[in-house]
Design a protein around this motif. Structure first.
Motif, short mmCIF file in Angstrom:
data_model
loop_
_atom_site.label_atom_id
_atom_site.label_comp_id
_atom_site.label_asym_id
_atom_site.label_seq_id
_atom_site.Cartn_x
_atom_site.Cartn_y
_atom_site.Cartn_z
N VAL A 6 -28.17 -24.26 -55.67
CA VAL A 6 -27.94 -25.67 -55.35
C VAL A 6 -29.25 -26.26 -54.85
N THR B 101 -26.61 -26.61 -59.53
CA THR B 101 -26.22 -27.94 -59.06
C THR B 101 -27.41 -28.65 -58.42
N THR C 189 -25.03 -29.29 -63.00
CA THR C 189 -24.30 -30.40 -62.40
C THR C 189 -25.23 -31.30 -61.61
N TYR D 295 -14.35 -25.21 -61.46
CA TYR D 295 -15.66 -24.74 -60.97
C TYR D 295 -15.54 -23.36 -60.32
N LYS E 149 -24.24 -21.34 -62.88
CA LYS E 149 -23.91 -22.68 -62.40
C LYS E 149 -25.05 -23.16 -61.50
N ALA F 71 -21.60 -21.89 -56.88
CA ALA F 71 -22.79 -22.24 -57.66
C ALA F 71 -23.88 -21.22 -57.35
N GLY G 55 -19.37 -28.67 -57.93
CA GLY G 55 -20.22 -27.50 -58.11
C GLY G 55 -21.01 -27.08 -56.89
N SER G 56 -20.39 -27.13 -55.71
CA SER G 56 -21.08 -26.75 -54.47
C SER G 56 -21.19 -25.22 -54.35
#
Length: 477
Positions: A378, A354, A316, A345, A352, A375, A369-370
Motif C-alpha cells: 500500500v 494499492t 487499486t 478483495y 494486490k 493488499a 484494497g487496504s
C-alpha cells in the motif's frame, strides 16, 4: 470480423456427439439447427466460438441447438481456451416445449462450469430473449450494439398483455439500457465492426485460462510520466479524471475499460504495464466525488473476482470520501452490496497493490484494497488523508459541547478552523498510517510505474492458502 483470416474450422456442421449432456442423443445424427459452432484464432490465440443464425427458425433454441452450444463450451473447457458466443435468438423454441428448455438448461450449465476456468465472451447482435438471456448473463463480458442488440426475459408484447405497459424491445433491453442502467452488459458500440475489433483487443490482453502463465516482458520499459500537477488539482475539493492518472502510468493506449457507462464513480478495466497485464480499480472523483454505492460495489467486486480467477494482478487507486449516504442507498442494501467489495478483495489471492491518491475515509478506506484486505503493498502520495471521516465532520462531533457554548458565530467559525487544522495534522496524516505499518511507503507519481512493475515481478506466482480449510465462502450476493 472477429477471427484471424482463414483460421475458422467449423465443428458439428452435420453430426455431433451429445452423449455428455443430460438425456443427450448418444451420438446420433444431429441437424445444423440454427447455430454454427467451431474453433478459430484471435491474434494467434485459439478460441472456440458459436454463432446463432436468425435465418433458421429465428435462431430459437431447441434441444439440439442448446446441446450443440453446450458441446462447444465443453470443448473449450477441455482445450483450456476462451469461448465466444454470438447471440441472435428469439429464445426457447415454443413448439419443442420442455425439450427447448432442456437445450437452454444445458447451455447455462456449461457456462457455469466454464466460469472462472476459461474467459467467456458474449456478443449480442440481435435479440436475446427469455430463458436464453441467462446464458450470456453468466459469462464474463457482454458486448452490445446500438439499434441492433436487445436482451430481455419477457418481451414488449408480453409485458403489454400482462401489465399494460407499452414499450419497444430496445426501450426494454437495448444496448443503452443494459450499459447505463441495469449493468447487465459491459460495453456498447455504434456498429458491429467496432464491436468485434474491440473484442479482439480484450481477448488478446487476457489469459486463455485460469492456468495460463501470462506473458510479460522480463525487463522494465521506461516511459515519460506526465507531471502530477497537470492531473491533481491544487484545491483538494476539486474533482479530476482518475483515468488521466492511470493512463500516465500504464503502457500507452492499452487501457480497456469495463462498464464505462455504468456506476461511473468507480473505474475498472485492464491494461498493460511494461507488457504485464494488470486489472485496475479506481475511485472516480469526477463522478459524485468518487463515492462508493450499491452499484459501484457490485461492479468492482465482480471485476476483482474475475482478475483473481485468471491470476491478473490488481492495482487499486483510492480517492474516496466514503459510501454514499442517503435513504435510497440504505434501503437498496448498501450494507449488503458494500460487503461484496470487502469480500472480493479479502478473498483475492493475486498480487494486490494499492495507491492512496488523496483521501480514503471510513469503511471505504477498508474496502478499497487496504492492508486489512491483505493488499501486498500500500502506497500513498504526500498529503493523502486517511481517517474515519472528513475533518470538518469529525471536529463538529468531537467538539460539540464546546461549540454549543459559543454564542458568537465568528468565534465558532474560528474555533472550528483551528480544531480542524489540528485534526488534519494529528489524525489524518499518512505519517501515522506509515508508523502503524498500514502504508508501506509515501511515493511520488513519477516513481510509481517502475515500483508497481517491480512489485508484480517480485510477487511472481503468489498464491495464498486459506488458513481455514473449507469448500468456499458465502459471498453476500
Amino acid at each position: 470480423m472477429l477471427l484471424d483470416r482463414n483460421s475458422f474450422s467449423e465443428i458439428g456442421s452435420g453430426m455431433a456427439d451429445y452423449s455428455h449432456c443430460a438425456g443427450g442423443s448418444g451420438g446420433g445424427a444431429v441437424p445444423y439447427d440454427g447455430v454454427i459452432t467451431g474453433r478459430g484464432k484471435v491474434r494467434g490465440k485459439t478460441v472456440f466460438i458459436f454463432s446463432q443464425d436468425f435465418t433458421v427458425k429465428g435462431g430459437t433454441i431447441g434441444r439440439r441447438h442448446g446441446e450443440k452450444i453446450a458441446n462447444t463450451i465443453r470443448l473449450a473447457i477441455t482445450a483450456k481456451c476462451p469461448v465466444v458466443g454470438i447471440y441472435d435468438s428469439g429464445g426457447a423454441r415454443i413448439q419443442e416445449g420442455i425439450n427447448a428448455l432442456a437445450g437452454c438448461g444445458e447451455m447455462i450449465y456449461y457456462n457455469t462450469l466454464a466460469s472462472g476456468f476459461i474467459p467467456q465472451f458474449s456478443v449480442v447482435v440481435g435479440a436475446c430473449a427469455g430463458a436464453a438471456a441467462y446464458s450470456p448473463a453468466i459469462t464474463d463480458f457482454i458486448f452490445m450494439v446500438d439499434n441492433v442488440s436487445s436482451m430481455f426475459v419477457t418481451g414488449a408484447s408480453v409485458i403489454k398483455s400482462v401489465t399494460g405497459e407499452e414499450c419497444t424491445n430496445f426501450d426494454l433491453g437495448g444496448a443503452a439500457v443494459h450499459n447505463r442502467t441495469s449493468g447487465v452488459a459491459h460495453r456498447r458500440f455504434g456498429n458491429e465492426k467496432d464491436c468485434f475489433r474491440s473484442l479482439r483487443d480484450l481477448v488478446e490482453i487476457l489469459p486463455a485460462s485460469c492456468g495460463s502463465k501470462e506473458q510479460r516482458t522480463d525487463f522494465y520499459v521506461d516511459q515519460n510520466t506526465p507531471p502530477i500537477e497537470g492531473i491533481l488539482p491544487v484545491e483538494r475539493r476539486m474533482s479530476y479524471d482518475i483515468r488521466k492518472l492511470v493512463n500516465g502510468l500504464i503502457d500507452e493506449n492499452t487501457f480497456f475499460e469495463i462498464e464505462d457507462e455504468y456506476a461511473k464513480s468507480v473505474v475498472v478495466g485492464f491494461a498493460r504495464l511494461s507488457g504485464a497485464t494488470i486489472g485496475v480499480v479506481a475511485n472516480q472523483p469526477a463522478e459524485i466525488g468518487g463515492v462508493l454505492t450499491c452499484d459501484t460495489s457490485d461492479k468492482a467486486a465482480r471485476f476483482i473476482r474475475f482478475c483473481d480467477c485468471f491470476n491478473v494482478p490488481i492495482v487499486t487507486f483510492v480517492d474516496t470520501p466514503g459510501y454514499l449516504p442517503g435513504i435510497d442507498q440504505e434501503h437498496s442494501g448498501i450494507i449488503r452490496h458494500g460487503a461484496k467489495l470487502l469480500f472480493a478483495y479479502s478473498e483475492a489471492s493475486v498480487p494486490k497493490i494499492t495507491v492512496i491518491v488523496r483521501k480514503a475515509y471510513g469503511g471505504a478506506y477498508i474496502a478499497m484494497g487496504s492492508k486489512h484486505m491483505r493488499a501486498d503493498y500500500v502506497y500513498a502520495f504526500e498529503g493523502a488523508e486517511i481517517a474515519v471521516m472528513g475533518a470538518e465532520g469529525a471536529v463538529a462531533i468531537l467538539n460539540k459541547n464546546d461549540l454549543d457554548r459559543l454564542r458568537n458565530p465568528g468565534e465558532a467559525q474560528a474555533f472550528l478552523a483551528e480544531r480542524t487544522a489540528e485534526y488534519e495534522k494529528s489524525v489524518m496524516t499518512v505519517r501515522i498510517a506509515r508508523q502503524e505499518g498500514l502504508i508501506d511507503e509515501v511515493v511520488t507519481y513519477d516513481s510509481l510505474r517502475k515500483r508497481i512493475f517491480d512489485d508484480i515481478t517480485a510477487l511472481g506466482d503468489k498464491r495464498e492458502t486459506q488458513s481455514v480449510q473449507k469448500k468456499h465462502g458465502n459471498i453476500p450476493l
